[in-house]
Design a protein around this motif. Structure first.
Motif, PDB file in Angstrom:
ATOM      1  N   ASP A  54       0.835  -1.202   0.000  1.00  0.00           N
ATOM      2  CA  ASP A  54       0.000   0.000   0.000  1.00  0.00           C
ATOM      3  C   ASP A  54       0.871   1.255   0.000  1.00  0.00           C
ATOM      4  O   ASP A  54       1.870   1.320   0.728  1.00  0.00           O
ATOM      5  CB  ASP A  54      -0.903   0.011   1.235  1.00  0.00           C
ATOM      6  N   THR A  78      -1.281   7.898   0.709  1.00  0.00           N
ATOM      7  CA  THR A  78      -1.400   9.161  -0.030  1.00  0.00           C
ATOM      8  C   THR A  78      -2.093  10.248   0.770  1.00  0.00           C
ATOM      9  O   THR A  78      -2.269  11.357   0.277  1.00  0.00           O
ATOM     10  CB  THR A  78      -2.178   8.945  -1.339  1.00  0.00           C
ATOM     11  N   GLY A  90      -4.928  -1.281  -2.954  1.00  0.00           N
ATOM     12  CA  GLY A  90      -4.281  -0.370  -2.012  1.00  0.00           C
ATOM     13  C   GLY A  90      -5.225   0.184  -0.970  1.00  0.00           C
ATOM     14  O   GLY A  90      -6.381   0.525  -1.269  1.00  0.00           O
ATOM     15  N   ASP A 141     -12.757   4.330  -1.172  1.00  0.00           N
ATOM     16  CA  ASP A 141     -11.607   5.052  -1.712  1.00  0.00           C
ATOM     17  C   ASP A 141     -12.092   5.793  -2.955  1.00  0.00           C
ATOM     18  O   ASP A 141     -12.580   5.169  -3.898  1.00  0.00           O
ATOM     19  CB  ASP A 141     -10.500   4.048  -2.069  1.00  0.00           C
ATOM     20  N   THR A 194     -10.081   8.041  -4.719  1.00  0.00           N
ATOM     21  CA  THR A 194      -8.963   8.616  -5.492  1.00  0.00           C
ATOM     22  C   THR A 194      -8.137   7.607  -6.278  1.00  0.00           C
ATOM     23  O   THR A 194      -7.545   7.965  -7.302  1.00  0.00           O
ATOM     24  CB  THR A 194      -8.012   9.383  -4.554  1.00  0.00           C
ATOM     25  N   THR A 195      -8.044   6.364  -5.828  1.00  0.00           N
ATOM     26  CA  THR A 195      -7.217   5.382  -6.525  1.00  0.00           C
ATOM     27  C   THR A 195      -7.832   5.043  -7.879  1.00  0.00           C
ATOM     28  O   THR A 195      -9.023   4.750  -7.975  1.00  0.00           O
ATOM     29  CB  THR A 195      -7.069   4.102  -5.685  1.00  0.00           C
ATOM     30  N   GLU A 217      -0.466   4.000  -7.330  1.00  0.00           N
ATOM     31  CA  GLU A 217      -0.697   3.056  -6.239  1.00  0.00           C
ATOM     32  C   GLU A 217      -0.879   1.640  -6.781  1.00  0.00           C
ATOM     33  O   GLU A 217      -0.362   0.668  -6.221  1.00  0.00           O
ATOM     34  CB  GLU A 217      -1.926   3.470  -5.422  1.00  0.00           C
ATOM     35  N   TYR A 251     -13.734   0.991  -4.463  1.00  0.00           N
ATOM     36  CA  TYR A 251     -12.953   2.004  -5.176  1.00  0.00           C
ATOM     37  C   TYR A 251     -13.850   2.643  -6.235  1.00  0.00           C
ATOM     38  O   TYR A 251     -14.091   2.055  -7.297  1.00  0.00           O
ATOM     39  CB  TYR A 251     -11.707   1.358  -5.788  1.00  0.00           C
TER      40      TYR A 251
END
Length: 408
Positions: free
Chosen positions: A201, A204, A252, A269, A271-272, A278, A301
């Motif tokens: 991971d 961030t 991640g 999440d 942003t990934t 990542e 995600y």
């Protein structure tokens, strides 16, 4: 370090090394495993491979694949489904507590949980007992979480106190690989076959607010490329000791605030992305070091698949892990007894994992083992297409067991 990184980028010996390892007898397969010497490997060599190459590096050799197929073909559908479940054994619990699961239900894998303080000899006594319950063409695959720092389940005489991954991130690649080999040798002597590590991971957000990783120093504390290089060194060190690794938690957990183990309303999440740095950290680690397993997280995600946690997402497993990266080894879930997926009926957890392309349902709460197993078996009996997926997953698990000397 420069020479080690150079080797990381060279690919000439990848296939020979894996094929040789897959067919070499594992020292632990004999009664003399307590004093056996782990397979030799140069501690300064990290498997090569272009980080941008789409060529799978984890496909078993043709002979291994054929052996795995033959073994699985000899199993009933119920036995194949049982190869896809990893049940827990907590510190302080007698191995006999899960004897029926292994002897009668044919559960193929066990994870050692909690704080084992009995040292290498004490753990070995427990793992030998687990092996005595099994029968058939494969042995029990034993795993644990031995990351370092706050996550080291096996301690006591014979086990070094491992530094956190953040501290490992300050080591040279050669030094980390050598240390990982020592840690792997200790696991090997204790009868443990797979270390569910390293965490790849990339954090961030503010470390303190990143509850599952950054706040616990479970990452290498570097950028994505540095994390990948150190993770590859860790995996190679374990392999030199005859122990498998599991890179986690794909794609991640470095950008979330909640911990999937304890948060019940789901971890999201935002942003990934599918091709972001990542994810590339995992891709580079997998292609360079060829781990025995890839562990999938339970977060959702939204930029990748907003409709399902990663462990139940065909986009994540079949699309990214299998397709984008080209990985064809064992895909294992993060613990399916975690709070993050508590809204899903236990009988559906393993089914959803396999439907998405996963292979091994990891469970930290023993109460979930039987429902997950029965859910898999019921769906296998009723759905021919799902039964074929179970068969494919069982072949991947058995191929890994062959590589670790636990089958054939």
């Amino acid at each position: 370090m420069a020479s080690v990184i150079a080797v990381l980028l060279a690919g000439g010996a990848i296939w020979w090394a894996w094929a040789h390892h897959a067919h070499a007898p594992h020292p632990q397969a004999s009664a003399s495993a307590h004093t056996s010497t782990p397979p030799a490997s140069s501690p300064g060599v990290i498997r090569g491979g272009s980080p941008n190459s789409a060529t799978p590096t984890t496909s078993p050799s043709p002979t291994t694949a054929e052996q795995a197929q033959a073994i699985v073909d000899g199993m009933s559908l119920d036995e194949r489904a049982a190869q896809l479940v990893m049940t827990p054994l907590a510190a302080g619990t007698a191995p006999s507590a899960i004897r029926t699961l292994i002897a009668d239900e044919h559960i193929g894998s066990v994870i050692l949980m909690g704080n084992w303080t009995s040292g290498v000899a004490g753990v070995r006594e427990a793992t030998d007992m687990l092996q005595s319950y099994g029968s058939g063409p494969t042995r029990v695959l034993v795993a644990t979480d031995q990351e370092g720092g706050q996550v080291q389940h096996l301690q006591g005489p014979g086990f070094e106190t491992m530094p956190s991954e953040v501290a490992q991130g300050t080591m040279t690649l050669a030094d980390l690989q050598a240390a990982s080999r020592r840690w792997g040798e200790q696991l090997h002597m204790a009868g443990v076959h797979v270390d569910l590590a390293p965490c790849v991971d990339t954090v961030t957000i503010d470390r303190a607010s990143n509850a599952p990783v950054g706040a616990l120093d479970r990452d290498y504390g570097l950028d994505a490329a540095g994390n990948a290089q150190h993770a590859a060194a860790f995996v190679e060190g374990l392999r030199a000791a005859g122990v498998g690794a599991a890179t986690k938690h794909f794609p991640g957990l470095g950008a979330v605030t909640g911990n999937t183990d304890f948060t019940t309303d789901g971890i999201v999440d935002t942003t990934t992305t599918r091709n972001g740095p990542e994810v590339q950290a995992f891709a580079q680690t997998i292609r360079a070091a060829d781990p025995g397993m890839v562990m999938i997280s339970l977060a959702t995600y939204t930029a990748i698949d907003p409709d399902a946690p990663a462990a139940f997402s065909p986009t994540v497993i079949d699309g990214m892990v299998r397709g984008d990266i080209g990985y064809s080894g064992v895909v294992i879930s993060d613990s399916l007894s975690a709070s993050a997926v508590s809204a899903i009926a236990p009988a559906d957890l393993g089914v959803r994992l396999v439907q998405a392309g996963g292979d091994l349902a990891c469970v930290n709460d023993p109460a979930f083992t039987q429902p997950i197993l029965e859910g898999l078996r019921a769906r296998t009996r009723d759905d021919a297409a799902f039964a074929e997926r179970v068969t494919q997953s069982a072949r991947r698990v058995v191929a890994l067991k062959l590589a670790l000397g636990l089958a054939g």
